[in-house]
Motif scaffolding. Structure first.
Motif, mmCIF file in Angstrom:
data_model
loop_
_atom_site.group_PDB
_atom_site.id
_atom_site.type_symbol
_atom_site.label_atom_id
_atom_site.label_comp_id
_atom_site.label_asym_id
_atom_site.label_seq_id
_atom_site.Cartn_x
_atom_site.Cartn_y
_atom_site.Cartn_z
ATOM 1 N N LYS A 47 0.802 -1.228 0.000
ATOM 2 C CA LYS A 47 0.000 0.000 0.000
ATOM 3 C C LYS A 47 0.833 1.276 0.000
ATOM 4 C CE LYS A 47 -4.038 -2.140 2.004
ATOM 5 N NZ LYS A 47 -5.060 -2.133 3.047
ATOM 6 N N THR A 48 2.152 1.153 -0.121
ATOM 7 C CA THR A 48 3.022 2.337 -0.104
ATOM 8 C C THR A 48 3.744 2.448 -1.444
ATOM 9 O OG1 THR A 48 3.355 1.795 2.222
ATOM 10 C CG2 THR A 48 4.755 3.532 1.300
ATOM 11 N N PRO A 49 3.389 3.442 -2.268
ATOM 12 C CA PRO A 49 3.951 3.517 -3.623
ATOM 13 C C PRO A 49 5.474 3.390 -3.687
ATOM 14 C CG PRO A 49 2.187 5.106 -3.390
ATOM 15 C CD PRO A 49 2.379 4.498 -2.034
ATOM 16 N N ASP A 73 -1.099 -7.666 -4.767
ATOM 17 C CA ASP A 73 -1.732 -8.961 -4.551
ATOM 18 C C ASP A 73 -3.113 -8.979 -5.192
ATOM 19 O OD1 ASP A 73 -1.107 -11.519 -2.808
ATOM 20 O OD2 ASP A 73 -3.259 -11.170 -2.781
ATOM 21 N N ILE A 74 -3.542 -10.168 -5.643
ATOM 22 C CA ILE A 74 -4.852 -10.249 -6.302
ATOM 23 C C ILE A 74 -6.014 -10.011 -5.329
ATOM 24 C CG2 ILE A 74 -4.057 -11.866 -8.104
ATOM 25 C CD1 ILE A 74 -5.785 -14.025 -6.555
ATOM 26 N N LEU A 75 -5.739 -10.036 -4.017
ATOM 27 C CA LEU A 75 -6.855 -9.901 -3.066
ATOM 28 C C LEU A 75 -7.122 -8.460 -2.646
ATOM 29 C CD1 LEU A 75 -6.226 -13.136 -1.020
ATOM 30 C CD2 LEU A 75 -7.812 -12.748 -2.902
ATOM 31 N N LEU A 76 -6.303 -7.526 -3.076
ATOM 32 C CA LEU A 76 -6.543 -6.128 -2.699
ATOM 33 C C LEU A 76 -7.858 -5.624 -3.282
ATOM 34 C CD1 LEU A 76 -2.909 -4.828 -3.026
ATOM 35 C CD2 LEU A 76 -4.246 -4.939 -0.926
ATOM 36 N N ILE A 77 -8.270 -6.161 -4.403
ATOM 37 C CA ILE A 77 -9.531 -5.722 -5.013
ATOM 38 C C ILE A 77 -10.723 -6.176 -4.150
ATOM 39 C CG2 ILE A 77 -9.969 -7.693 -6.583
ATOM 40 C CD1 ILE A 77 -10.711 -5.584 -8.743
ATOM 41 N N LEU A 117 -7.633 1.891 -4.357
ATOM 42 C CA LEU A 117 -6.431 1.213 -4.859
ATOM 43 C C LEU A 117 -5.418 2.190 -5.465
ATOM 44 C CD1 LEU A 117 -8.332 -1.795 -6.508
ATOM 45 C CD2 LEU A 117 -6.758 -1.965 -4.572
ATOM 46 N N SER A 118 -5.563 3.477 -5.121
ATOM 47 C CA SER A 118 -4.743 4.497 -5.798
ATOM 48 C C SER A 118 -3.234 4.257 -5.613
ATOM 49 C CB SER A 118 -5.121 5.893 -5.306
ATOM 50 O OG SER A 118 -4.921 5.944 -3.915
ATOM 51 N N PHE A 119 -2.847 3.621 -4.467
ATOM 52 C CA PHE A 119 -1.414 3.360 -4.243
ATOM 53 C C PHE A 119 -0.812 2.498 -5.353
ATOM 54 C CE2 PHE A 119 -4.217 0.864 -1.429
ATOM 55 C CZ PHE A 119 -4.038 -0.408 -1.977
ATOM 56 N N VAL A 120 -1.627 1.614 -5.939
ATOM 57 C CA VAL A 120 -1.118 0.759 -7.026
ATOM 58 C C VAL A 120 -0.731 1.630 -8.230
ATOM 59 C CG1 VAL A 120 -1.678 -1.117 -8.651
ATOM 60 C CG2 VAL A 120 -2.551 -1.206 -6.300
ATOM 61 N N ALA A 189 -7.241 1.235 -15.258
ATOM 62 C CA ALA A 189 -6.496 2.265 -14.510
ATOM 63 C C ALA A 189 -5.009 1.913 -14.458
ATOM 64 C CB ALA A 189 -7.070 2.413 -13.106
ATOM 65 N N GLN A 190 -4.681 0.629 -14.385
ATOM 66 C CA GLN A 190 -3.264 0.232 -14.418
ATOM 67 C C GLN A 190 -2.664 0.548 -15.793
ATOM 68 O OE1 GLN A 190 -2.106 -3.644 -12.682
ATOM 69 N NE2 GLN A 190 -4.158 -3.857 -11.901
ATOM 70 N N ILE A 191 -3.452 0.322 -16.831
ATOM 71 C CA ILE A 191 -2.967 0.624 -18.194
ATOM 72 C C ILE A 191 -2.755 2.138 -18.329
ATOM 73 C CG2 ILE A 191 -3.536 0.544 -20.668
ATOM 74 C CD1 ILE A 191 -5.136 -2.082 -20.027
#
Ligand code: CP3
Length: 335
Positions: A47-49, A73-77, A117-120, A189-191
Protein backbone atom coordinates in the motif's frame (compact mmCIF):
# COMPACT_ATOMS: atom_id res chain seq x y z
CA UNK A 1 14.62 -0.27 -22.96
CA UNK A 2 14.97 -4.07 -23.15
CA UNK A 3 11.80 -5.01 -25.06
CA UNK A 4 12.49 -8.72 -25.64
CA UNK A 5 9.44 -9.58 -23.53
CA UNK A 6 7.12 -7.34 -25.59
CA UNK A 7 8.56 -8.72 -28.84
CA UNK A 8 7.87 -12.28 -27.65
CA UNK A 9 4.33 -11.30 -26.60
CA UNK A 10 3.76 -10.19 -30.20
CA UNK A 11 5.30 -13.42 -31.52
CA UNK A 12 8.12 -11.37 -33.02
CA UNK A 13 11.19 -12.24 -30.95
CA UNK A 14 14.14 -12.41 -33.32
CA UNK A 15 16.87 -12.84 -30.67
CA UNK A 16 18.58 -16.19 -30.09
CA UNK A 17 17.01 -16.60 -26.66
CA UNK A 18 13.56 -16.17 -25.07
CA UNK A 19 12.87 -13.53 -22.42
CA UNK A 20 12.59 -14.71 -18.82
CA UNK A 21 10.68 -13.54 -15.75
CA UNK A 22 9.21 -15.61 -12.90
CA UNK A 23 5.81 -15.45 -11.27
CA UNK A 24 6.23 -14.19 -7.67
CA UNK A 25 9.76 -13.10 -8.54
CA UNK A 26 9.72 -10.47 -5.77
CA UNK A 27 9.25 -12.53 -2.64
CA UNK A 28 10.46 -14.37 0.39
CA UNK A 29 13.18 -16.43 -1.33
CA UNK A 30 15.17 -13.16 -1.58
CA UNK A 31 17.15 -11.93 1.44
CA UNK A 32 16.60 -8.31 0.34
CA UNK A 33 12.81 -8.89 0.41
CA UNK A 34 13.03 -10.53 3.86
CA UNK A 35 14.98 -7.50 5.10
CA UNK A 36 12.19 -5.14 3.97
CA UNK A 37 9.52 -7.47 5.41
CA UNK A 38 11.27 -7.34 8.78
CA UNK A 39 10.41 -3.63 8.82
CA UNK A 40 6.98 -3.62 7.12
CA UNK A 41 3.91 -5.84 6.98
CA UNK A 42 3.07 -7.41 3.62
CA UNK A 43 0.05 -5.10 3.22
CA UNK A 44 2.21 -2.16 4.29
CA UNK A 45 4.53 -2.94 1.36
CA UNK A 46 1.58 -3.31 -1.02
CA UNK A 47 0.00 0.00 0.00
CA UNK A 48 3.02 2.34 -0.10
CA UNK A 49 3.95 3.52 -3.62
CA UNK A 50 7.65 3.98 -2.78
CA UNK A 51 7.85 0.47 -1.34
CA UNK A 52 5.87 -1.04 -4.24
CA UNK A 53 8.50 0.41 -6.57
CA UNK A 54 11.41 -0.66 -4.37
CA UNK A 55 10.22 -4.28 -4.03
CA UNK A 56 9.29 -4.60 -7.71
CA UNK A 57 12.84 -3.60 -8.63
CA UNK A 58 14.62 -6.05 -6.24
CA UNK A 59 14.58 -9.10 -8.56
CA UNK A 60 15.35 -7.00 -11.64
CA UNK A 61 18.50 -5.68 -9.99
CA UNK A 62 19.53 -9.06 -8.56
CA UNK A 63 18.78 -11.40 -11.49
CA UNK A 64 18.34 -9.23 -14.58
CA UNK A 65 14.89 -10.53 -15.51
CA UNK A 66 13.43 -9.26 -18.80
CA UNK A 67 10.15 -8.05 -17.25
CA UNK A 68 9.00 -6.66 -13.90
CA UNK A 69 5.62 -7.35 -12.28
CA UNK A 70 3.99 -4.74 -10.06
CA UNK A 71 4.37 -5.76 -6.42
CA UNK A 72 0.81 -6.20 -5.17
CA UNK A 73 -1.73 -8.96 -4.55
CA UNK A 74 -4.85 -10.25 -6.30
CA UNK A 75 -6.86 -9.90 -3.07
CA UNK A 76 -6.54 -6.13 -2.70
CA UNK A 77 -9.53 -5.72 -5.01
CA UNK A 78 -11.65 -7.78 -2.59
CA UNK A 79 -10.66 -5.37 0.16
CA UNK A 80 -11.59 -2.44 -2.09
CA UNK A 81 -15.00 -4.13 -2.51
CA UNK A 82 -15.52 -3.90 1.25
CA UNK A 83 -14.14 -7.11 2.78
CA UNK A 84 -11.55 -7.11 5.56
CA UNK A 85 -8.20 -8.51 4.43
CA UNK A 86 -5.39 -9.74 6.68
CA UNK A 87 -2.28 -11.81 6.03
CA UNK A 88 -1.31 -14.07 8.91
CA UNK A 89 2.19 -15.48 9.25
CA UNK A 90 2.16 -19.08 8.06
CA UNK A 91 -1.57 -18.97 7.25
CA UNK A 92 -1.74 -16.77 4.17
CA UNK A 93 -4.64 -14.45 3.39
CA UNK A 94 -7.76 -14.20 5.57
CA UNK A 95 -10.83 -12.40 4.19
CA UNK A 96 -14.11 -11.65 5.92
CA UNK A 97 -16.98 -11.52 6.42
CA UNK A 98 -17.26 -14.32 3.84
CA UNK A 99 -19.88 -14.08 1.12
CA UNK A 100 -22.54 -16.75 1.63
CA UNK A 101 -25.37 -16.30 -0.84
CA UNK A 102 -27.34 -13.75 -2.87
CA UNK A 103 -28.05 -11.68 0.23
CA UNK A 104 -24.30 -10.98 0.66
CA UNK A 105 -24.05 -9.25 -2.71
CA UNK A 106 -25.90 -6.01 -1.81
CA UNK A 107 -22.97 -4.36 -0.05
CA UNK A 108 -20.62 -4.99 -2.98
CA UNK A 109 -22.35 -2.56 -5.34
CA UNK A 110 -21.29 1.07 -6.00
CA UNK A 111 -17.79 0.80 -4.57
CA UNK A 112 -15.18 3.38 -5.51
CA UNK A 113 -12.49 0.79 -5.97
CA UNK A 114 -10.08 3.05 -7.88
CA UNK A 115 -9.70 5.52 -5.04
CA UNK A 116 -9.19 2.58 -2.63
CA UNK A 117 -6.43 1.21 -4.86
CA UNK A 118 -4.74 4.50 -5.80
CA UNK A 119 -1.41 3.36 -4.24
CA UNK A 120 -1.12 0.76 -7.03
CA UNK A 121 -1.36 3.40 -9.75
CA UNK A 122 1.07 5.70 -7.91
CA UNK A 123 3.51 2.79 -7.61
CA UNK A 124 3.23 2.09 -11.34
CA UNK A 125 3.90 5.74 -12.22
CA UNK A 126 7.01 5.77 -10.00
CA UNK A 127 8.28 2.56 -11.57
CA UNK A 128 7.81 3.78 -15.11
CA UNK A 129 10.24 6.64 -14.44
CA UNK A 130 13.26 4.38 -13.97
CA UNK A 131 12.43 0.89 -15.20
CA UNK A 132 14.48 -0.42 -18.14
CA UNK A 133 12.31 -3.50 -18.75
CA UNK A 134 8.55 -3.75 -19.45
CA UNK A 135 6.17 -3.64 -16.48
CA UNK A 136 3.39 -6.21 -16.04
CA UNK A 137 0.20 -5.22 -14.22
CA UNK A 138 -2.23 -7.89 -13.08
CA UNK A 139 -5.51 -8.84 -11.54
CA UNK A 140 -7.09 -12.04 -10.30
CA UNK A 141 -9.73 -13.43 -12.63
CA UNK A 142 -13.30 -13.29 -11.26
CA UNK A 143 -13.65 -17.00 -10.41
CA UNK A 144 -10.51 -17.02 -8.25
CA UNK A 145 -11.30 -13.70 -6.53
CA UNK A 146 -14.88 -14.90 -5.86
CA UNK A 147 -13.60 -18.16 -4.38
CA UNK A 148 -11.44 -16.25 -1.85
CA UNK A 149 -14.38 -13.99 -0.96
CA UNK A 150 -16.52 -17.09 -0.31
CA UNK A 151 -13.99 -19.40 1.37
CA UNK A 152 -12.21 -16.62 3.32
CA UNK A 153 -8.80 -18.25 2.81
CA UNK A 154 -6.85 -20.61 0.55
CA UNK A 155 -8.70 -23.90 0.43
CA UNK A 156 -7.94 -26.91 -1.75
CA UNK A 157 -11.48 -28.06 -2.45
CA UNK A 158 -13.55 -24.86 -2.71
CA UNK A 159 -16.61 -26.77 -1.49
CA UNK A 160 -18.56 -23.67 -0.41
CA UNK A 161 -17.83 -22.04 -3.76
CA UNK A 162 -19.02 -25.10 -5.65
CA UNK A 163 -22.11 -25.45 -3.51
CA UNK A 164 -23.15 -21.86 -4.35
CA UNK A 165 -22.29 -22.31 -8.02
CA UNK A 166 -24.39 -25.47 -8.38
CA UNK A 167 -27.34 -24.48 -6.17
CA UNK A 168 -27.82 -20.85 -7.18
CA UNK A 169 -25.94 -20.27 -10.44
CA UNK A 170 -27.85 -17.02 -11.15
CA UNK A 171 -26.56 -15.21 -8.09
CA UNK A 172 -23.11 -16.76 -8.57
CA UNK A 173 -23.09 -15.23 -12.06
CA UNK A 174 -24.19 -11.92 -10.55
CA UNK A 175 -21.13 -12.04 -8.25
CA UNK A 176 -18.74 -12.96 -11.08
CA UNK A 177 -20.14 -10.24 -13.30
CA UNK A 178 -19.74 -7.63 -10.58
CA UNK A 179 -16.12 -8.67 -9.96
CA UNK A 180 -15.49 -8.65 -13.73
CA UNK A 181 -16.78 -5.05 -13.99
CA UNK A 182 -14.55 -3.88 -11.13
CA UNK A 183 -11.63 -5.82 -12.64
CA UNK A 184 -12.07 -4.01 -15.97
CA UNK A 185 -11.97 -0.64 -14.14
CA UNK A 186 -8.91 -1.76 -12.18
CA UNK A 187 -7.00 -3.06 -15.19
CA UNK A 188 -7.82 0.01 -17.27
CA UNK A 189 -6.50 2.27 -14.51
CA UNK A 190 -3.26 0.23 -14.42
CA UNK A 191 -2.97 0.62 -18.19
CA UNK A 192 -3.57 4.38 -17.88
CA UNK A 193 -0.86 4.52 -15.20
CA UNK A 194 1.60 2.95 -17.65
CA UNK A 195 1.85 -0.87 -17.45
CA UNK A 196 3.04 -2.55 -20.66
CA UNK A 197 1.09 -5.81 -20.31
CA UNK A 198 -1.58 -7.36 -18.10
CA UNK A 199 -1.65 -10.86 -16.64
CA UNK A 200 -4.92 -12.39 -15.41
CA UNK A 201 -4.51 -15.02 -12.69
CA UNK A 202 -7.23 -17.68 -12.42
CA UNK A 203 -5.28 -19.69 -9.89
CA UNK A 204 -8.18 -21.89 -8.73
CA UNK A 205 -9.79 -22.71 -12.09
CA UNK A 206 -8.30 -26.23 -12.00
CA UNK A 207 -10.89 -27.36 -9.44
CA UNK A 208 -13.63 -26.95 -12.08
CA UNK A 209 -14.89 -29.55 -14.55
CA UNK A 210 -14.75 -28.53 -18.21
CA UNK A 211 -18.41 -27.42 -18.42
CA UNK A 212 -18.14 -25.29 -15.28
CA UNK A 213 -14.78 -23.90 -16.40
CA UNK A 214 -16.39 -22.57 -19.59
CA UNK A 215 -19.40 -21.15 -17.76
CA UNK A 216 -17.85 -19.68 -14.61
CA UNK A 217 -14.22 -18.95 -15.44
CA UNK A 218 -13.75 -18.50 -19.18
CA UNK A 219 -16.86 -16.40 -19.76
CA UNK A 220 -15.64 -13.69 -17.38
CA UNK A 221 -12.07 -13.65 -18.64
CA UNK A 222 -13.65 -13.15 -22.05
CA UNK A 223 -15.72 -10.22 -20.82
CA UNK A 224 -12.62 -8.60 -19.31
CA UNK A 225 -10.51 -9.07 -22.44
CA UNK A 226 -13.26 -7.69 -24.67
CA UNK A 227 -13.75 -4.55 -22.52
CA UNK A 228 -10.22 -3.67 -21.45
CA UNK A 229 -8.18 -0.95 -23.13
CA UNK A 230 -5.70 -2.02 -25.77
CA UNK A 231 -2.79 -3.72 -24.03
CA UNK A 232 -1.15 -7.16 -24.43
CA UNK A 233 -2.82 -9.70 -22.13
CA UNK A 234 -1.52 -12.98 -20.67
CA UNK A 235 -3.95 -15.50 -19.21
CA UNK A 236 -2.70 -17.83 -16.49
CA UNK A 237 -4.66 -20.53 -14.77
CA UNK A 238 -3.74 -23.61 -12.90
CA UNK A 239 -5.40 -26.13 -15.19
CA UNK A 240 -4.12 -24.44 -18.34
CA UNK A 241 -2.51 -27.71 -19.44
CA UNK A 242 -6.02 -29.14 -19.73
CA UNK A 243 -7.93 -26.01 -20.70
CA UNK A 244 -5.50 -24.39 -23.15
CA UNK A 245 -7.74 -24.86 -26.18
CA UNK A 246 -10.58 -23.04 -24.38
CA UNK A 247 -8.12 -20.35 -23.29
CA UNK A 248 -6.97 -19.97 -26.90
CA UNK A 249 -10.58 -19.21 -27.91
CA UNK A 250 -10.23 -15.96 -25.91
CA UNK A 251 -7.50 -14.90 -28.35
CA UNK A 252 -5.22 -13.55 -25.63
CA UNK A 253 -1.73 -12.42 -26.63
CA UNK A 254 -0.25 -15.17 -24.47
CA UNK A 255 -1.23 -18.28 -22.49
CA UNK A 256 0.79 -19.06 -19.36
CA UNK A 257 1.00 -22.83 -18.91
CA UNK A 258 1.15 -24.72 -15.64
CA UNK A 259 3.86 -27.40 -15.55
CA UNK A 260 1.76 -30.46 -16.35
CA UNK A 261 1.88 -30.06 -20.13
CA UNK A 262 4.73 -30.35 -22.59
CA UNK A 263 5.01 -26.84 -23.99
CA UNK A 264 6.14 -28.04 -27.44
CA UNK A 265 3.10 -30.34 -27.73
CA UNK A 266 0.87 -27.38 -26.86
CA UNK A 267 2.68 -25.23 -29.43
CA UNK A 268 1.84 -27.77 -32.16
CA UNK A 269 -1.85 -27.18 -31.44
CA UNK A 270 -1.83 -23.44 -30.76
CA UNK A 271 -0.53 -21.04 -33.40
CA UNK A 272 -0.58 -17.25 -33.36
CA UNK A 273 -0.69 -16.99 -29.54
CA UNK A 274 2.46 -16.67 -27.45
CA UNK A 275 3.17 -19.28 -24.78
CA UNK A 276 4.71 -18.68 -21.35
CA UNK A 277 6.02 -21.23 -18.87
CA UNK A 278 6.33 -23.86 -17.67
CA UNK A 279 9.12 -25.20 -15.45
CA UNK A 280 7.83 -26.99 -12.34
CA UNK A 281 8.66 -24.63 -9.41
CA UNK A 282 9.74 -27.70 -7.36
CA UNK A 283 12.65 -28.18 -9.80
CA UNK A 284 14.18 -24.98 -8.42
CA UNK A 285 14.45 -26.73 -5.02
CA UNK A 286 16.72 -29.46 -6.46
CA UNK A 287 20.46 -29.59 -7.24
CA UNK A 288 21.61 -26.89 -9.64
CA UNK A 289 22.55 -29.52 -12.25
CA UNK A 290 18.94 -30.71 -12.32
CA UNK A 291 17.68 -27.14 -12.69
CA UNK A 292 20.01 -26.66 -15.68
CA UNK A 293 19.10 -29.98 -17.27
CA UNK A 294 15.34 -29.35 -17.04
CA UNK A 295 15.61 -25.71 -18.16
CA UNK A 296 17.71 -26.75 -21.17
CA UNK A 297 15.12 -29.36 -22.17
CA UNK A 298 12.45 -26.64 -22.38
CA UNK A 299 14.82 -24.20 -24.10
CA UNK A 300 15.72 -26.81 -26.70
CA UNK A 301 12.07 -27.67 -27.36
CA UNK A 302 11.16 -23.99 -27.84
CA UNK A 303 14.35 -22.92 -29.64
CA UNK A 304 13.72 -20.10 -32.13
CA UNK A 305 10.01 -19.92 -31.29
CA UNK A 306 9.36 -16.16 -31.72
CA UNK A 307 6.39 -16.23 -29.31
CA UNK A 308 7.85 -18.02 -26.29
CA UNK A 309 8.51 -16.56 -22.81
CA UNK A 310 10.42 -18.59 -20.19
CA UNK A 311 8.67 -18.76 -16.80
CA UNK A 312 7.62 -21.28 -14.16
CA UNK A 313 4.34 -23.19 -14.19
CA UNK A 314 3.30 -21.34 -10.99
CA UNK A 315 4.87 -18.97 -8.47
CA UNK A 316 8.42 -19.41 -7.22
CA UNK A 317 8.52 -21.08 -3.78
CA UNK A 318 9.87 -19.32 -0.65
CA UNK A 319 12.49 -22.07 -0.05
CA UNK A 320 14.08 -21.65 -3.51
CA UNK A 321 17.90 -21.24 -3.27
CA UNK A 322 19.06 -17.99 -4.83
CA UNK A 323 21.94 -19.81 -6.60
CA UNK A 324 19.43 -21.87 -8.58
CA UNK A 325 17.65 -18.73 -9.80
CA UNK A 326 21.00 -17.27 -10.93
CA UNK A 327 21.80 -20.55 -12.71
CA UNK A 328 18.37 -20.62 -14.37
CA UNK A 329 18.69 -17.06 -15.68
CA UNK A 330 22.22 -17.78 -16.95
CA UNK A 331 20.93 -20.87 -18.78
CA UNK A 332 18.09 -18.97 -20.47
CA UNK A 333 20.35 -16.05 -21.40
CA UNK A 334 22.76 -18.48 -23.10
CA UNK A 335 19.79 -19.51 -25.29
O1 CP3 B 1 4.79 -11.94 -8.81
C1 CP3 B 1 5.16 -10.98 -8.12
O2 CP3 B 1 6.36 -10.84 -7.72
C2 CP3 B 1 4.16 -9.90 -7.82
C3 CP3 B 1 3.45 -10.02 -6.64
C4 CP3 B 1 2.33 -11.02 -6.42
C5 CP3 B 1 2.02 -11.44 -5.11
N1 CP3 B 1 0.88 -12.16 -5.16
C6 CP3 B 1 2.81 -11.10 -3.92
C7 CP3 B 1 2.65 -11.90 -2.69
C8 CP3 B 1 1.38 -11.58 -7.27
C9 CP3 B 1 1.28 -11.51 -8.79
C10 CP3 B 1 0.46 -12.30 -6.47
C11 CP3 B 1 -0.72 -12.98 -7.01
C12 CP3 B 1 -1.52 -13.83 -6.12
N2 CP3 B 1 -1.81 -13.62 -4.79
C13 CP3 B 1 -2.21 -14.99 -6.53
C14 CP3 B 1 -2.24 -15.51 -7.95
C15 CP3 B 1 -1.01 -16.23 -8.32
C16 CP3 B 1 -0.86 -17.56 -7.65
O3 CP3 B 1 0.14 -17.70 -6.91
O4 CP3 B 1 -1.69 -18.44 -7.86
C17 CP3 B 1 -2.88 -15.51 -5.42
C18 CP3 B 1 -3.75 -16.77 -5.39
C19 CP3 B 1 -2.64 -14.63 -4.32
C20 CP3 B 1 -3.17 -14.72 -2.94
C21 CP3 B 1 -2.09 -14.87 -1.94
N3 CP3 B 1 -1.22 -13.87 -1.57
C22 CP3 B 1 -1.80 -16.03 -1.18
C23 CP3 B 1 -2.52 -17.35 -1.30
C24 CP3 B 1 -0.72 -15.69 -0.35
C25 CP3 B 1 -0.14 -16.57 0.73
C26 CP3 B 1 0.70 -17.62 0.19
C27 CP3 B 1 2.08 -17.12 0.10
O5 CP3 B 1 2.72 -17.31 -0.95
O6 CP3 B 1 2.50 -16.55 1.10
C28 CP3 B 1 -0.34 -14.36 -0.64
C29 CP3 B 1 0.78 -13.60 -0.02
C30 CP3 B 1 1.77 -12.99 -0.93
N4 CP3 B 1 1.50 -12.39 -2.14
C31 CP3 B 1 3.17 -12.87 -0.68
C32 CP3 B 1 3.72 -12.19 -1.77
C33 CP3 B 1 5.15 -11.75 -1.93
C34 CP3 B 1 3.90 -13.34 0.57
C35 CP3 B 1 3.65 -12.34 1.62
C36 CP3 B 1 4.71 -12.25 2.67
O7 CP3 B 1 5.72 -11.55 2.46
O8 CP3 B 1 4.50 -12.81 3.76
Amino acid sequence: MNDLFLQALKGENKEKRPPIWLMRQAGRYMASYQALRAKHSFLGLCKTPDLIAQVTLLPIAEFGFDAAIVFSDILLIAEAMGLDLRFEEGKGPILGPCLKDKSSLETLYNRQILSELSFVFEGIKLLKKSLKVPLIGFSGAPFTVASYMIEGQSNRELLKTKEWLFHDPDSFHELLDLIADYTIEYINAQIDAGVDAIQLFDSWAHVLAARQFEEFSLRYMKKIISKMKKCPVIVFCRGSSIFYESLASLKPDCISLDWQSDVKTVRKKIAGISLQGNLDPDILLQDTKIVEREARAILKAMKDDPGYIFNLGHGILPKTPIANVHALVACVKQG
